[in-house]
Design an enzyme around this catalytic site. Sequence first.
Site, mmCIF file in Angstrom:
data_model
loop_
_atom_site.group_PDB
_atom_site.id
_atom_site.type_symbol
_atom_site.label_atom_id
_atom_site.label_comp_id
_atom_site.label_asym_id
_atom_site.label_seq_id
_atom_site.Cartn_x
_atom_site.Cartn_y
_atom_site.Cartn_z
ATOM 1 N N ASP A 42 -14.872 -3.957 -3.342
ATOM 2 C CA ASP A 42 -13.437 -4.229 -3.689
ATOM 3 C C ASP A 42 -12.494 -4.258 -2.485
ATOM 4 O O ASP A 42 -11.554 -4.644 -2.557
ATOM 5 C CB ASP A 42 -12.975 -2.985 -4.552
ATOM 6 C CG ASP A 42 -13.341 -1.898 -4.049
ATOM 7 O OD1 ASP A 42 -14.679 -1.589 -3.944
ATOM 8 O OD2 ASP A 42 -12.538 -1.177 -3.672
ATOM 9 N N GLY A 96 -0.671 7.222 -5.982
ATOM 10 C CA GLY A 96 0.005 5.875 -5.526
ATOM 11 C C GLY A 96 0.587 5.879 -4.246
ATOM 12 O O GLY A 96 1.393 4.933 -4.026
ATOM 13 N N LYS A 105 0.866 -1.280 -0.186
ATOM 14 C CA LYS A 105 0.022 -0.222 -0.025
ATOM 15 C C LYS A 105 0.953 1.349 0.160
ATOM 16 O O LYS A 105 1.837 1.503 1.002
ATOM 17 C CB LYS A 105 -0.889 -0.155 1.276
ATOM 18 C CG LYS A 105 -1.968 0.768 1.086
ATOM 19 C CD LYS A 105 -2.781 0.690 2.672
ATOM 20 C CE LYS A 105 -4.128 1.751 2.374
ATOM 21 N NZ LYS A 105 -5.038 1.623 3.699
ATOM 22 N N ASP A 118 -7.364 -3.680 4.476
ATOM 23 C CA ASP A 118 -7.365 -2.412 3.659
ATOM 24 C C ASP A 118 -8.311 -1.512 4.639
ATOM 25 O O ASP A 118 -9.357 -1.103 4.492
ATOM 26 C CB ASP A 118 -8.146 -2.381 2.376
ATOM 27 C CG ASP A 118 -7.681 -1.372 1.501
ATOM 28 O OD1 ASP A 118 -6.863 -0.510 1.946
ATOM 29 O OD2 ASP A 118 -8.247 -1.306 0.561
#
Length: 466
Positions: free
Chosen positions: A257, A129, A116, A267
């Site tokens: 997702d 990103g 991540k 996540d």
Amino acid sequence: MTPEPQAASTRADPAILSIADAIAHPVKAANFPQTILRFRNDRHAATIGLDALDDKRWCHHFGRFNPMPGNLPQPLALAYHGHQFRNYNPQIGDGRGFLFAQFRDDKGRLLDLGTKGSGQTPFSRDGDGRLTLKGAVREILATEMLETLGVHTSKTFSVIETGESLWRGDEPSPTRSAVLVRLSHSHIRFGTFQRIAFEDDAAKMHRVVRYALETLYDQQNGENDAAALLNLAVERMADLAASYMVAGFVHGVLNTDNMNITGESFDYGPWRFAPTWDPGFTAAYFDHGGLYAFARQPEAIHWNLGQLAVALRLISDAPPLIAALERFGPLYQQALVRRFCWRLGVVPQGMETDRALVGAAEALMMQGGLGIDAFFFAWMGDATPECPADQQGTEGEALWSAFGAVKAGYAPARVRTHAYWQGDAPQSMLIGEVEDIWAAIAERDDWGPLSAKVDAVRTMGEALRG
């Protein structure tokens, strides 16, 4: 370069390569200005034989992302779609992360090392990103607490500060940057199957379903692979939903997702632990309608399983998929009472009796002014605490007595011999303390409170396992 120091139990197994052409894109990691090691999880590194790496080699792999021996030759950004707050979005995928390596652990299970904040990918869209250091610190705290409370969660494996400054609209900027590596049993999401269904590619769906069954569940050929996988996912996700409730945890963003096909929580963005048993408590400031509120999480997870079933219709008739979905409610109730009794430290007696125990506990926590962590700490195992002075003569005293009467019929499965139970207060992970831990890092570069908290949470884990 000298050979990697690895334990004999280390077994690289890049199994994803068998389906990489169907669900992944090779990518490169960002070239960060610095790699400052801030956290390494040697407890879990030992399960895949990587605890022997010195800090320099650790950063070589988990900050610079030079390939691990015998593993993936290049990182893979995974492709998927998803329902985000129940709106279908075909424009997502690994936008700031990738799958870096896969191993077999000391029990033979396949484990992924995913990232991540490792840089842009074909799915980044307008994103940079990157990951904020605060986000990485919050993920350490979430995963450590959830693991201690028995939740099937990814593990924060590594956090490396990268020396970049980031601008974010939802926190003071500029802010520090980090790259995180998480350890989990899979990065195959519900959205992976949704993307394949969107493409209407039955052959690809068969391949990915078979990969999930064989490599993640150790299941061989059956009559209906899609139904077999959905049944396994329903079992795991029902347990995950129950574990969230018993932990008092609110994930915040239960989109498809963010659902792992192995039923593993991961996540962590706007997560919170609820201070009280408040059904409407939300974690995400943007969840205006309370879609993913505390008590609505089981419903949200079940809805997501329904979307997985819709995707799997590409290769299966509807009846066996519907039958799998109908198992969720009973499985959730069974998991809820089992996990509740585990955290409370009592021996289960049976569904009807255990449901009464949970109901009395919910009433006490909701109306009797007792926080979730304080409740389990006070009543754990063989404890029969007296009603607090501020509750005597109130409705809270009646609720306290009612719960005590129900619990009196239970034998303790755990006794309060560990030093943790002799303390004045339970460990918790409420937002105020999380912010204080981050403030020490942001203002003084003081990592002591974070290290102390991780140690304290792990000590609580020892007490809960005792």
